[in-house]
Write a protein that holds these residues in place. Structure first.
Motif, PDB file in Angstrom:
ATOM      1  N   HIS A  44       1.043   1.353   5.994  1.00 38.58           N
ATOM      2  CA  HIS A  44       0.723   0.270   6.932  1.00 38.58           C
ATOM      3  C   HIS A  44       0.209  -0.966   6.191  1.00 38.58           C
ATOM      4  O   HIS A  44       0.591  -2.104   6.496  1.00 38.58           O
ATOM      5  CB  HIS A  44      -0.335   0.731   7.942  1.00 38.58           C
ATOM      6  CG  HIS A  44       0.183   1.635   9.002  1.00 38.58           C
ATOM      7  ND1 HIS A  44       1.155   1.258   9.910  1.00 38.58           N
ATOM      8  CD2 HIS A  44      -0.139   2.914   9.314  1.00 38.58           C
ATOM      9  CE1 HIS A  44       1.409   2.249  10.738  1.00 38.58           C
ATOM     10  NE2 HIS A  44       0.636   3.275  10.392  1.00 38.58           N
ATOM     11  N   GLU A  45      -0.662  -0.746   5.209  1.00 38.41           N
ATOM     12  CA  GLU A  45      -1.252  -1.872   4.486  1.00 38.41           C
ATOM     13  C   GLU A  45      -0.205  -2.622   3.665  1.00 38.41           C
ATOM     14  O   GLU A  45      -0.244  -3.856   3.568  1.00 38.41           O
ATOM     15  CB  GLU A  45      -2.394  -1.371   3.605  1.00 38.41           C
ATOM     16  CG  GLU A  45      -3.572  -0.847   4.414  1.00 38.41           C
ATOM     17  CD  GLU A  45      -4.689  -0.302   3.546  1.00 38.41           C
ATOM     18  OE1 GLU A  45      -4.629  -0.465   2.306  1.00 38.41           O
ATOM     19  OE2 GLU A  45      -5.637   0.285   4.107  1.00 38.41           O
ATOM     20  N   LEU A  46       0.735  -1.898   3.077  1.00 35.31           N
ATOM     21  CA  LEU A  46       1.805  -2.560   2.324  1.00 35.31           C
ATOM     22  C   LEU A  46       2.658  -3.416   3.258  1.00 35.31           C
ATOM     23  O   LEU A  46       3.057  -4.531   2.912  1.00 35.31           O
ATOM     24  CB  LEU A  46       2.677  -1.518   1.616  1.00 35.31           C
ATOM     25  CG  LEU A  46       1.998  -0.702   0.518  1.00 35.31           C
ATOM     26  CD1 LEU A  46       2.963   0.331  -0.044  1.00 35.31           C
ATOM     27  CD2 LEU A  46       1.465  -1.588  -0.596  1.00 35.31           C
ATOM     28  N   THR A  47       2.941  -2.892   4.443  1.00 33.95           N
ATOM     29  CA  THR A  47       3.713  -3.654   5.432  1.00 33.95           C
ATOM     30  C   THR A  47       2.964  -4.910   5.847  1.00 33.95           C
ATOM     31  O   THR A  47       3.550  -6.002   5.948  1.00 33.95           O
ATOM     32  CB  THR A  47       4.008  -2.788   6.664  1.00 33.95           C
ATOM     33  OG1 THR A  47       4.755  -1.634   6.260  1.00 33.95           O
ATOM     34  CG2 THR A  47       4.797  -3.563   7.708  1.00 33.95           C
ATOM     35  N   MET A  48       1.671  -4.781   6.077  1.00 35.36           N
ATOM     36  CA  MET A  48       0.854  -5.937   6.481  1.00 35.36           C
ATOM     37  C   MET A  48       0.860  -7.034   5.423  1.00 35.36           C
ATOM     38  O   MET A  48       0.760  -8.225   5.747  1.00 35.36           O
ATOM     39  CB  MET A  48      -0.590  -5.479   6.740  1.00 35.36           C
ATOM     40  CG  MET A  48      -0.749  -4.600   7.974  1.00 35.36           C
ATOM     41  SD  MET A  48      -2.344  -3.735   7.999  1.00 35.36           S
ATOM     42  CE  MET A  48      -3.479  -5.120   8.038  1.00 35.36           C
ATOM     43  N   GLN A  49       0.996  -6.650   4.155  1.00 39.40           N
ATOM     44  CA  GLN A  49       0.968  -7.615   3.061  1.00 39.40           C
ATOM     45  C   GLN A  49       2.364  -8.024   2.575  1.00 39.40           C
ATOM     46  O   GLN A  49       2.494  -8.722   1.581  1.00 39.40           O
ATOM     47  CB  GLN A  49       0.192  -7.005   1.881  1.00 39.40           C
ATOM     48  CG  GLN A  49      -1.257  -6.675   2.196  1.00 39.40           C
ATOM     49  CD  GLN A  49      -1.915  -5.916   1.064  1.00 39.40           C
ATOM     50  OE1 GLN A  49      -2.351  -6.505   0.064  1.00 39.40           O
ATOM     51  NE2 GLN A  49      -1.987  -4.588   1.186  1.00 39.40           N
ATOM     52  N   ASP A  50       3.402  -7.543   3.292  1.00 38.40           N
ATOM     53  CA  ASP A  50       4.788  -7.837   2.914  1.00 38.40           C
ATOM     54  C   ASP A  50       5.091  -7.382   1.484  1.00 38.40           C
ATOM     55  O   ASP A  50       5.822  -8.057   0.743  1.00 38.40           O
ATOM     56  CB  ASP A  50       5.096  -9.332   3.064  1.00 38.40           C
ATOM     57  CG  ASP A  50       5.072  -9.784   4.517  1.00 38.40           C
ATOM     58  OD1 ASP A  50       5.550  -9.016   5.369  1.00 38.40           O
ATOM     59  OD2 ASP A  50       4.572 -10.891   4.784  1.00 38.40           O
ATOM     60  N   ILE A  51       4.558  -6.257   1.091  1.00 39.36           N
ATOM     61  CA  ILE A  51       4.844  -5.678  -0.226  1.00 39.36           C
ATOM     62  C   ILE A  51       6.016  -4.715  -0.067  1.00 39.36           C
ATOM     63  O   ILE A  51       5.945  -3.756   0.709  1.00 39.36           O
ATOM     64  CB  ILE A  51       3.612  -4.951  -0.785  1.00 39.36           C
ATOM     65  CG1 ILE A  51       2.490  -5.961  -1.042  1.00 39.36           C
ATOM     66  CG2 ILE A  51       3.958  -4.196  -2.065  1.00 39.36           C
ATOM     67  CD1 ILE A  51       1.174  -5.343  -1.472  1.00 39.36           C
ATOM     68  N   PRO A  52       7.112  -4.935  -0.778  1.00 38.99           N
ATOM     69  CA  PRO A  52       8.367  -4.206  -0.515  1.00 38.99           C
ATOM     70  C   PRO A  52       8.466  -2.846  -1.192  1.00 38.99           C
ATOM     71  O   PRO A  52       9.455  -2.518  -1.851  1.00 38.99           O
ATOM     72  CB  PRO A  52       9.417  -5.166  -1.058  1.00 38.99           C
ATOM     73  CG  PRO A  52       8.738  -5.821  -2.225  1.00 38.99           C
ATOM     74  CD  PRO A  52       7.292  -5.979  -1.809  1.00 38.99           C
ATOM     75  N   VAL A  53       7.427  -2.031  -1.034  1.00 42.47           N
ATOM     76  CA  VAL A  53       7.419  -0.680  -1.597  1.00 42.47           C
ATOM     77  C   VAL A  53       7.432   0.311  -0.439  1.00 42.47           C
ATOM     78  O   VAL A  53       6.590   0.226   0.453  1.00 42.47           O
ATOM     79  CB  VAL A  53       6.183  -0.438  -2.489  1.00 42.47           C
ATOM     80  CG1 VAL A  53       6.150   1.006  -2.981  1.00 42.47           C
ATOM     81  CG2 VAL A  53       6.184  -1.408  -3.666  1.00 42.47           C
ATOM     82  N   SER A  54       8.390   1.227  -0.445  1.00 37.59           N
ATOM     83  CA  SER A  54       8.452   2.233   0.613  1.00 37.59           C
ATOM     84  C   SER A  54       7.670   3.478   0.197  1.00 37.59           C
ATOM     85  O   SER A  54       7.542   3.781  -0.992  1.00 37.59           O
ATOM     86  CB  SER A  54       9.901   2.607   0.920  1.00 37.59           C
ATOM     87  OG  SER A  54      10.477   3.327  -0.154  1.00 37.59           O
ATOM     88  N   ILE A  55       7.155   4.188   1.192  1.00 38.17           N
ATOM     89  CA  ILE A  55       6.455   5.452   0.971  1.00 38.17           C
ATOM     90  C   ILE A  55       7.089   6.497   1.876  1.00 38.17           C
ATOM     91  O   ILE A  55       7.124   6.336   3.095  1.00 38.17           O
ATOM     92  CB  ILE A  55       4.956   5.342   1.274  1.00 38.17           C
ATOM     93  CG1 ILE A  55       4.282   4.355   0.314  1.00 38.17           C
ATOM     94  CG2 ILE A  55       4.288   6.715   1.179  1.00 38.17           C
ATOM     95  CD1 ILE A  55       2.813   4.126   0.588  1.00 38.17           C
ATOM     96  N   THR A  56       7.593   7.559   1.268  1.00 40.23           N
ATOM     97  CA  THR A  56       8.219   8.648   2.018  1.00 40.23           C
ATOM     98  C   THR A  56       7.417   9.919   1.825  1.00 40.23           C
ATOM     99  O   THR A  56       7.226  10.381   0.693  1.00 40.23           O
ATOM    100  CB  THR A  56       9.660   8.880   1.543  1.00 40.23           C
ATOM    101  OG1 THR A  56      10.443   7.711   1.807  1.00 40.23           O
ATOM    102  CG2 THR A  56      10.285  10.069   2.272  1.00 40.23           C
TER     103      THR A  56
END
Length: 256
Positions: A196-208
């Motif tokens: 969620h935090e990466l999405t909020m910061q527009d950081i293009p790293v996915s977590i699976t």
């Protein structure tokens, strides 16, 4: 009735995540730069072989050099672009940054961080061993956090992915596995929040997060014998499901 059941299945998958389908083209991972932890045996070993078939460039890490050397040899035979080995004990906090630093130096960057290692734990009733539980959280949870934290800047550059191996024991508590389940629940909480935090910061790293059932690795079969009666699934197929899900950048994958 069948159509209703099918619709409910689709809705459930939409809520929970991704159910593995065998329709993935490994060639899409050619030249990918991949770090796989716990790669000397079991699911980690099979993950390494699938990436090798794709022509990826690998850094494999575990504690046992002889076992890793055997995996490296087979990976090269299967078509890996290159394979490097880094010996490390993930129970040692200082070792984790060293592993990442060496991996980045060897690969020149990173596209996939596959967090697969686990600490050995008995499959038995809780007997109050807090020291073992503390150690298990260090290996199964805190080391994952350490590795992901160090890797994030490099994965941001490559728009890469973190693949976290978890378990149904991290979703549904089961007997004989309290400390193990606790470590897997912790992964769910931390990496779910981090996504969620990466999405909020527009950081293009996915977590699976890969939620696996009972897989037929040697260590798993030895632990659960005479204690559970449930279907067992092949490590090779589970490993391909993990790679598929990570490349597809889904939030969660369930296998089987």
């Amino acid at each position: 009735m069948g159509s209703v059941r099918g619709w409910c299945t689709i809705a459930l998958v939409g809520i929970l995540g991704y159910l593995y389908m065998d329709n993935f083209n490994l060639a899409s991972l050619a030249n990918a730069r991949v770090l796989v932890t716990g790669a000397s045996t079991g699911i980690g070993e099979e993950i390494a072989y699938h990436y090798a078939r794709a022509g990826a460039e690998l850094v494999l890490t575990a504690r046992r050099e002889h076992a890793l050397q055997k995996v490296k040899t087979k990976c090269m035979e299967l078509g890996a672009k290159n394979v490097f080995l880094v010996l490390a004990d993930m129970g040692e906090p200082a070792a984790r940054k060293q592993v990442l630093d060496q991996a980045i130096s060897l690969l020149g960057g990173l596209d996939y961080l596959v967090l697969n290692h686990i600490g050995a734990t008995p499959f038995k009733l809780w007997e109050g061993d807090v020291n073992h539980t503390r150690w298990l959280m260090e290996v199964n949870f805190l080391s994952y956090v350490d590795l992901a934290s160090v890797a994030l800047p490099y994965l941001t550059q490559s728009k890469g992915s973190i693949i976290v191996l978890s378990s149904m024991a991290g979703k549904v508590p089961i007997p004989y596995a309290g400390p193990y389940a606790a470590s897997k629940f912790a992964l769910e909480g931390f990496f779910g929040a981090l996504r969620h935090e990466l999405t909020m910061q527009d950081i293009p790293v996915s977590i699976t997060l890969c939620i696996l059932g009972l897989i037929n690795t040697e260590s798993a079969m030895e632990k659960v014998k005479d204690k559970v009666t449930m279907p067992v699934y092949p490590a090779q197929d589970a490993a391909l499901a993990v790679i598929n899900a990570g490349a597809s950048r889904v939030h969660e994958m369930y296998y089987p």
